[in-house]
Scaffold this motif. Sequence first.
Motif, PDB file in Angstrom:
ATOM      1  N   ASN A  81       0.756  -1.363  -0.208  1.00 24.19           N
ATOM      2  CA  ASN A  81      -0.052  -0.133   0.075  1.00 24.19           C
ATOM      3  C   ASN A  81       0.755   1.181   0.009  1.00 24.19           C
ATOM      4  N   ALA A  82       1.799   1.162   0.909  1.00 22.97           N
ATOM      5  CA  ALA A  82       2.662   2.337   0.806  1.00 22.97           C
ATOM      6  C   ALA A  82       3.697   2.558  -0.406  1.00 22.97           C
ATOM      7  N   LEU A  83       3.941   1.586  -0.937  1.00 22.54           N
ATOM      8  CA  LEU A  83       4.691   1.710  -2.329  1.00 22.54           C
ATOM      9  C   LEU A  83       3.569   2.319  -3.363  1.00 22.54           C
ATOM     10  N   HIS A  84       2.236   1.799  -3.275  1.00 27.08           N
ATOM     11  CA  HIS A  84       1.405   2.509  -4.139  1.00 27.08           C
ATOM     12  C   HIS A  84       1.050   4.028  -3.739  1.00 27.08           C
ATOM     13  N   GLY A  85       1.809   4.480  -2.814  1.00 31.92           N
ATOM     14  CA  GLY A  85       1.496   5.797  -2.361  1.00 31.92           C
ATOM     15  C   GLY A  85       0.401   6.002  -1.284  1.00 31.92           C
ATOM     16  N   ARG A  86      -0.040   4.913  -0.784  1.00 27.77           N
ATOM     17  CA  ARG A  86      -1.167   5.217   0.271  1.00 27.77           C
ATOM     18  C   ARG A  86      -0.488   5.409   1.658  1.00 27.77           C
ATOM     19  N   GLY A  87      -1.190   6.561   2.321  1.00 28.25           N
ATOM     20  CA  GLY A  87      -0.371   6.623   3.587  1.00 28.25           C
ATOM     21  C   GLY A  87      -0.494   5.583   4.691  1.00 28.25           C
ATOM     22  N   PRO A 121       8.294  -6.973  -3.814  1.00 26.54           N
ATOM     23  CA  PRO A 121       8.981  -6.935  -2.345  1.00 26.54           C
ATOM     24  C   PRO A 121       8.910  -8.067  -1.476  1.00 26.54           C
ATOM     25  N   GLN A 122       8.212  -9.130  -1.330  1.00 25.89           N
ATOM     26  CA  GLN A 122       7.891  -9.905  -0.220  1.00 25.89           C
ATOM     27  C   GLN A 122       9.278 -10.939  -0.198  1.00 25.89           C
ATOM     28  N   PRO A 123       9.822 -11.516  -1.409  1.00 27.66           N
ATOM     29  CA  PRO A 123      10.997 -12.121  -1.208  1.00 27.66           C
ATOM     30  C   PRO A 123      12.438 -11.371  -1.517  1.00 27.66           C
ATOM     31  N   ILE A 124      12.392 -10.044  -1.580  1.00 25.43           N
ATOM     32  CA  ILE A 124      13.357  -9.352  -2.094  1.00 25.43           C
ATOM     33  C   ILE A 124      14.577  -9.503  -1.239  1.00 25.43           C
ATOM     34  N   ALA A 125      14.629  -9.983  -0.019  1.00 27.45           N
ATOM     35  CA  ALA A 125      15.772 -10.150   0.720  1.00 27.45           C
ATOM     36  C   ALA A 125      16.661 -11.205   0.322  1.00 27.45           C
ATOM     37  N   LEU A 126      16.069 -12.180  -0.312  1.00 30.65           N
ATOM     38  CA  LEU A 126      16.723 -13.447  -0.584  1.00 30.65           C
ATOM     39  C   LEU A 126      17.986 -13.043  -1.159  1.00 30.65           C
ATOM     40  N   VAL A 150       9.526   3.341   2.870  1.00 30.77           N
ATOM     41  CA  VAL A 150       9.854   1.709   2.349  1.00 30.77           C
ATOM     42  C   VAL A 150      10.529   1.662   1.368  1.00 30.77           C
ATOM     43  N   TRP A 151      10.741   2.556   0.269  1.00 32.79           N
ATOM     44  CA  TRP A 151      11.376   2.522  -0.852  1.00 32.79           C
ATOM     45  C   TRP A 151      12.830   2.669  -0.530  1.00 32.79           C
ATOM     46  N   LYS A 152      13.349   3.466   0.450  1.00 30.79           N
ATOM     47  CA  LYS A 152      14.657   3.542   0.587  1.00 30.79           C
ATOM     48  C   LYS A 152      15.133   1.990   1.407  1.00 30.79           C
ATOM     49  N   PHE A 153      14.172   1.512   2.102  1.00 26.51           N
ATOM     50  CA  PHE A 153      14.516   0.417   2.846  1.00 26.51           C
ATOM     51  C   PHE A 153      14.776  -0.692   1.740  1.00 26.51           C
ATOM     52  N   LEU A 154      13.943  -0.799   0.755  1.00 25.24           N
ATOM     53  CA  LEU A 154      13.752  -1.874  -0.351  1.00 25.24           C
ATOM     54  C   LEU A 154      15.429  -1.589  -1.037  1.00 25.24           C
ATOM     55  N   MET A 155      15.574  -0.187  -1.177  1.00 25.38           N
ATOM     56  CA  MET A 155      16.744  -0.146  -2.104  1.00 25.38           C
ATOM     57  C   MET A 155      17.883  -0.893  -1.619  1.00 25.38           C
ATOM     58  N   PHE A 171       6.888   3.906 -14.021  1.00 19.35           N
ATOM     59  CA  PHE A 171       7.498   3.439 -12.811  1.00 19.35           C
ATOM     60  C   PHE A 171       8.888   3.285 -12.567  1.00 19.35           C
ATOM     61  N   SER A 172       9.588   3.547 -13.859  1.00 20.80           N
ATOM     62  CA  SER A 172      11.019   3.293 -13.692  1.00 20.80           C
ATOM     63  C   SER A 172      11.605   4.439 -12.506  1.00 20.80           C
ATOM     64  N   GLN A 173      12.456   3.946 -11.753  1.00 19.89           N
ATOM     65  CA  GLN A 173      13.224   5.043 -10.971  1.00 19.89           C
ATOM     66  C   GLN A 173      14.664   4.976 -11.300  1.00 19.89           C
ATOM     67  N   ARG A 174      15.365   6.152 -10.311  1.00 19.62           N
ATOM     68  CA  ARG A 174      16.797   6.482 -10.650  1.00 19.62           C
ATOM     69  C   ARG A 174      17.401   5.182  -9.684  1.00 19.62           C
ATOM     70  N   LEU A 175      17.899   4.215 -10.892  1.00 17.13           N
ATOM     71  CA  LEU A 175      18.702   3.155  -9.983  1.00 17.13           C
ATOM     72  C   LEU A 175      20.229   3.048 -10.769  1.00 17.13           C
ATOM     73  N   PRO A 176      21.064   2.716  -9.924  1.00 18.12           N
ATOM     74  CA  PRO A 176      22.250   2.262 -10.445  1.00 18.12           C
ATOM     75  C   PRO A 176      22.450   0.986 -11.076  1.00 18.12           C
ATOM     76  N   ILE A 177      21.358   0.064 -11.075  1.00 16.57           N
ATOM     77  CA  ILE A 177      21.446  -1.063 -11.966  1.00 16.57           C
ATOM     78  C   ILE A 177      20.414  -1.129 -13.083  1.00 16.57           C
ATOM     79  N   ARG A 178      20.958  -1.942 -14.150  1.00 12.36           N
ATOM     80  CA  ARG A 178      20.146  -1.638 -15.230  1.00 12.36           C
ATOM     81  C   ARG A 178      18.664  -1.981 -14.998  1.00 12.36           C
ATOM     82  N   GLN A 179      17.827  -1.251 -15.798  1.00 13.50           N
ATOM     83  CA  GLN A 179      16.296  -1.654 -15.799  1.00 13.50           C
ATOM     84  C   GLN A 179      15.806  -1.891 -17.127  1.00 13.50           C
ATOM     85  N   PHE A 180      14.544  -2.620 -17.072  1.00 12.95           N
ATOM     86  CA  PHE A 180      13.854  -3.161 -18.195  1.00 12.95           C
ATOM     87  C   PHE A 180      12.474  -2.847 -17.889  1.00 12.95           C
TER      88      PHE A 180
END
Length: 403
Positions: A81-87, A121-126, A150-155, A171-180
């Motif tokens: 919800n937070a990533l979708h911008g909901r408070g 995001p759910q399995p991102i920490a793997l 939340v975004w900083k945490f996921l970064m 949806f693309s974001q400024r990232l130092p990795i390649r984006q598709f």
Amino acid sequence: MAKLEEYIPIVGQSVVDDLRRLAEKLKGKRVQHVNSTPVGGGVAEILNRMVPLLRELGVDTRWDVIKGGEQFFGVTKKFHNALHGRGEEVTSRDFDIFMDTSAQNIKEVDTSGDIVFIHDPQPIALIKKKTDNKWLWRCHIDVSEPNQKVWKFLMNFILKYDSAVFSAPSFSQRLPIRQFLISPSIDPLSDKNKDLPQEKVDEVLVKYGIPKDKPIITQISRFDRLKDPLGVIQTFLQVRRYVDCRLILAGGTASDDPEGIQVIEEVQEKAKQNKDIHILLMQQNDIEINALQRASTVIMQKSIKEGFGLTVAEALWKGKPVVASNVGGIPLQVKHKYSGLLCHSIEGAAFAVKQLLNSPEYARKLGENGRENIRNNFLLTRHLREYMLLFLSLFHGEDVIYL
Ligand code: UDP
């Protein structure tokens, strides 16, 4: 399940030949998808068909699902919800819960594939398990205006991936990795989308006690506030003042969404005593959803936020006129007044639905254009091709690809 050959009449021989050629280049590579639910929601819907087809193409592919308890999925729903911008109030305890369950999954999930493809995001920490294999993070969410905490945490995790994949340019974001940028797709031959005889459509209506006496407006969605089921009811009530019609709200919940039950209760409360509103609680029943979409006069998707909205593609593929919110990935599929009508409010949605109910020829034309847009851009074959090209690109510079 449909075989690759069966797609030829829909997309053409050259498209299928191309898939075989690309798959050949991936021989010897093991691909591993990981997400957080085997059923419910668009990601599971896609993987259910994509994984068998990759296997049929000879690409060694597996699909693993992480485990998590109610608390963990409560937190990941907050993230969603937070990533979708909901408070949302996301606390340090929430981050701790996320990390505790992630630590458990890090221990249990085998991530030895040559390409590890992590969904959402759910399995991102793997990613903490990354060795010298290639890791992709596939974001299915509209992250155009994410909650920064939340975004900083996921970064912290995203940075460690080889590449990220988003559904739409916005949806693309400024990232130092390649984006598709790769948009999702539907499978035209799955039970959800294949042609159905009229008898089957009628049988499903009878099963759910829905007479065919007046036009049917339908929204198929998980019961989630971001799908705005209450807004759909309000829209219907406005339309109903001018045109006699019925409303179907059909859907279930997903195992990674603990909010669903509460939303269902709110919807039932709002709809009670209106015999023209049919709230159908159904879990994964693809043929029935297919039948309901086919039985509908107009299909709505009044989402407040939407990563892509497979339900829109499913409706358009069936040639149905769609009224949908102008959010997230929906405008990729619906070009206003060409392949559907976009709306920004309940009043706008009601106006659009009325217009379609009153102008069947216009509605038919929009549906027809919508179907061609889906055929050209949002079928599984295009998606498979882009994923395989992406996989191959990960090894660029190594001696594995000669396109
Ligand atoms: N769906 C389903 N049963 C339900 C509700 C939804 O099979 O009770 C399907 C729907 O047909 C679509 C997918 O789940 O294929 C939802 O994908 P979408 O991108 O529309 O939304 P998400 O749920 O991923 O936010």
